[in-house]
Design a protein around this motif. Structure first.
Motif, short mmCIF file in Angstrom:
data_model
loop_
_atom_site.label_atom_id
_atom_site.label_comp_id
_atom_site.label_asym_id
_atom_site.label_seq_id
_atom_site.Cartn_x
_atom_site.Cartn_y
_atom_site.Cartn_z
N ILE A 155 0.84 -1.20 0.00
CA ILE A 155 0.00 0.00 0.00
C ILE A 155 0.87 1.25 0.00
CG2 ILE A 155 -1.67 1.34 1.34
CD1 ILE A 155 -2.78 -1.32 2.41
N LYS A 159 1.46 4.07 -3.31
CA LYS A 159 0.59 5.20 -2.98
C LYS A 159 0.39 6.10 -4.19
CE LYS A 159 0.66 5.92 1.99
NZ LYS A 159 1.20 6.69 3.12
N GLU A 257 -7.48 0.70 -1.55
CA GLU A 257 -6.39 1.14 -2.43
C GLU A 257 -5.97 0.02 -3.38
OE1 GLU A 257 -5.73 3.08 1.64
OE2 GLU A 257 -6.38 1.15 0.83
N ASN A 258 -5.87 -1.19 -2.85
CA ASN A 258 -5.44 -2.32 -3.69
C ASN A 258 -6.52 -2.71 -4.70
OD1 ASN A 258 -3.04 -2.37 -2.34
ND2 ASN A 258 -3.44 -4.25 -1.19
N SER A 405 -0.99 -7.56 -2.86
CA SER A 405 -1.99 -6.59 -3.32
C SER A 405 -3.41 -7.12 -3.08
CB SER A 405 -1.79 -6.28 -4.81
OG SER A 405 -1.80 -7.46 -5.59
N TYR A 425 -2.65 0.59 8.59
CA TYR A 425 -2.63 2.01 8.27
C TYR A 425 -2.11 2.93 9.37
CZ TYR A 425 -5.74 0.64 4.42
OH TYR A 425 -6.27 0.05 3.31
#
Length: 445
Positions: A155, A159, A257-258, A405, A425
């Motif tokens: 991640i 970015k 995000e992935n 991922s 995170y």
């Protein structure tokens, strides 16, 4: 490693089934009614046997053809080019049946409510110990933590805003607030649009009243009709605003995000440029409890705008429109085959590791295929073996199975969502120490 999905067809010798085989088939078919791929901790009222999930198309693919399909199967593709007006879907309640938080009929919710008012992470005293445990000492286990570290690194290394508008639709009910609150505090606020399809509308929780035509209403046996209603609602109100739609239950953790990164790949873009090819992504499953393959609904499945439009304008109006039961992914997968027999795409990464996970991170990370397998592990193991035999996908396990991922883990309760949020995170020490200080200060006051 991502490949086009094609199936090898083999001629089989005809055999006369014995009485024992016939009995076995009957028992297997009956058990399949309760084996949709949500073999899960998913909560729906009332609690009933766990789901699994399944797939086929029609008589040519070994299942019953429903009357409405017999009449319209041959014009599916013509229908899919037409527009369907809101309120005119087959066997789906009209818009005015949706009641808003202030009693208004025809309610359409603000899908960006979490983007506009993101929820902070909340650690309750009850969950604090499990959420703040040292890395590898929580429910994720040491091997699960290693997989999560790889995902976190991915991640951070990748970015950047992926130019994809993603809508996340979650089916739930008013008793599932702990799950949906946890989702709002964690992964759901990274989606561009969110729906909590529920039995009431509440601005504070984000739940939206979305009734179906099922006599089971919001119960377990109403899942098929609830999903049909969700797809129609997305089509009527959000089709033009989002490029992709992920549909799942409430007990998942999506790594947004992935997922966006995968959906933005050239593979996905080029695949859908081909006429009659549609992005329908998830974990393919085939096991002894159901004779056909399907996309497992546990982690959810992702549809492109093109797929949602074709599905709603075609199969949703003609395929199993009155079917009842909990196995909504059986319905979706079977009906998706009316658009294309090769109905799902390869979602593995370049190393052959999987992105969509039917089980929790700790279950996959510690998976021992040669050991004693419980029901959940057995159906995943059989599915990996089937993918190897049918498509040539290597059967992989443990760290070879979990992609860096990865996009979603299933069987993730509320506390586990918050735990994953911290591990993927946040700075665990900072978060847990700050919250402990605030808690103590509030006690002193």
């Amino acid at each position: 490693m991502m490949t086009m999905i094609t199936r090898s067809k083999k001629r089989r010798k005809k055999r006369c089934p014995s009485i024992a085989v016939f009995v076995l088939l009957v028992l297997t078919t009956c058990s399949a009614l309760y084996t949709s791929c949500n073999f899960s901790t998913f909560i729906m009222p009332p609690h009933q046997p766990p789901q699994l999930r399944s797939n086929t198309t029609a008589e040519a693919h070994g299942r019953k053809t429903y009357p409405e399909e017999e009449q319209k199967q041959d014009v599916i593709m013509d229908i899919s080019t037409k527009s369907i007006e809101a309120g005119s879907h087959i066997n789906i309640p009209p818009p005015e049946s949706r009641i808003g938080p202030n009693g208004e009929k025809g309610y359409i919710h603000n899908a960006k409510f979490l983007l506009e008012n993101p929820k902070p992470l909340v650690l309750s005293d009850l969950e604090r110990e499990s959420i703040c445990a040292a890395p590898g000492e929580g429910d994720e286990t040491p091997l699960g933590y290693a997989a999560l570290e790889n995902i976190r690194n991915h991640i951070e290394e990748s970015k950047g805003k992926h130019d994809v508008e993603l809508f996340c639709a979650i089916y739930t009910y008013s008793g599932g607030l702990n799950h949906t609150n946890a989702a709002s505090e964690t992964w759901a606020k990274r989606c561009d649009g969110v729906l909590y399809a529920s039995d009431n509308s509440n601005l504070e929780t984000g739940h939206v009243h979305l009734p179906s035509s099922s006599p089971s209403e919001f119960g377990y046996e109403g899942m098929i009709q609830r999903t049909r209603t969700i797809l129609a609602y997305l089509y009527d109100n959000f089709l033009d605003d989002y490029e992709f739609f992920h549909i799942s239950g409430e007990d998942v953790f999506v790594i947004v995000e992935n997922l966006k990164e995968f959906l933005a790949t050239d593979f996905v873009k080029e695949y859908e440029k081909v006429p009659n090819q549609y992005i329908f992504a998830g974990f393919p499953m085939k096991h002894q409890y159901y004779k056909n393959d399907f996309l497992c609904g546990g982690p959810g499945y992702t549809m492109s705008r093109k797929m949602l439009k074709a599905f709603v304008e075609g199969p949703l109006q003609t395929c199993q429109t009155k079917r009842e039961g909990p196995n909504e992914d059986i319905m979706v997968s079977e009906c998706a085959k009316l658009l294309n027999e090769n109905y799902f795409i390869d979602t593995r990464d370049s190393k052959g590791a999987h992105r969509y996970h039917p089980l929790s991170v700790q279950k996959h990370a510690n998976f021992a295929p040669n050991g004693k397998l419980d029901f959940d592990a057995k159906v995943v193991h059989q599915s990996l073996q089937w993918m190897n035999k049918t498509f040539g996908f290597p059967a992989v396990y443990k760290d070879d199975y979990i992609s860096n991922s990865s996009v979603v883990f299933h069987k993730t309760p509320a506390a586990a969502m918050r735990r994953l949020e911290v591990l993927l995170y946040m700075d665990r020490n900072e978060v847990c120490n700050d919250m402990e200080t605030s808690r103590l200060e509030s006690i002193i006051k």
